[in-house]
Design an enzyme around this catalytic site. Structure first.
Site, PDB file in Angstrom:
ATOM      1  N   ARG A   1       5.183   7.806  -1.390  1.00 37.18           N
ATOM      2  CA  ARG A   1       5.243   6.112  -1.579  1.00 37.18           C
ATOM      3  C   ARG A   1       4.950   5.262  -2.911  1.00 37.18           C
ATOM      4  NH1 ARG A   1      -0.257   5.731   1.832  1.00 37.18           N
ATOM      5  NH2 ARG A   1      -0.055   7.355  -0.050  1.00 37.18           N
TER       6      ARG A   1
ATOM      7  N   ASN B   1       2.457   5.508   5.175  1.00 39.16           N
ATOM      8  CA  ASN B   1       2.727   6.461   5.973  1.00 39.16           C
ATOM      9  C   ASN B   1       2.715   6.695   7.545  1.00 39.16           C
ATOM     10  OD1 ASN B   1       2.751   7.986   3.016  1.00 39.16           O
ATOM     11  ND2 ASN B   1       0.923   9.143   2.812  1.00 39.16           N
TER      12      ASN B   1
END
Length: 97
Positions: free
Chosen positions: A27, A45
């Site tokens: 990320r 996520n």
């Protein structure tokens, strides 16, 4: 800016990324890369161990970002990416949600 050039086509890509993509800095590397490219959107996520991301920007730049997502950061192992194209919302900035 030259007036003879038309504005780049702005697109929105919604990605679902499968593989070893959680706990490997995916990320944060996505935020860095998207921000450097000048894209807007978000990344997060999912409970099923996938990563979900949205990118908005010029078509060529979004396509470059999607190519980056197929490899991701060094520790990631990307197995599959499902991409859906949607109507851009005019997002501002790029963040982890």
């Amino acid at each position: 800016m030259q007036h003879s050039q038309q504005l780049p086509k702005i697109i929105r890509a919604h990605l679902f990324i499968s593989g070893r993509v959680q706990g490997v800095g995916y990320r944060y590397a996505t935020v860095d890369t998207a921000s450097q490219l000048g894209l807007t959107g978000w990344v997060r996520n999912l409970p099923d161990y996938r990563v979900e991301a949205v990118f908005e920007g010029a078509q060529e730049v979004v396509e470059e970002m999607i190519r980056w997502c197929h490899s991701g950061p060094p520790a990631a192992v990307v197995q599959e990416i499902v991409t859906e194209y949607e109507k851009p919302e005019g997002l501002r900035g790029f963040e982890v949600t």
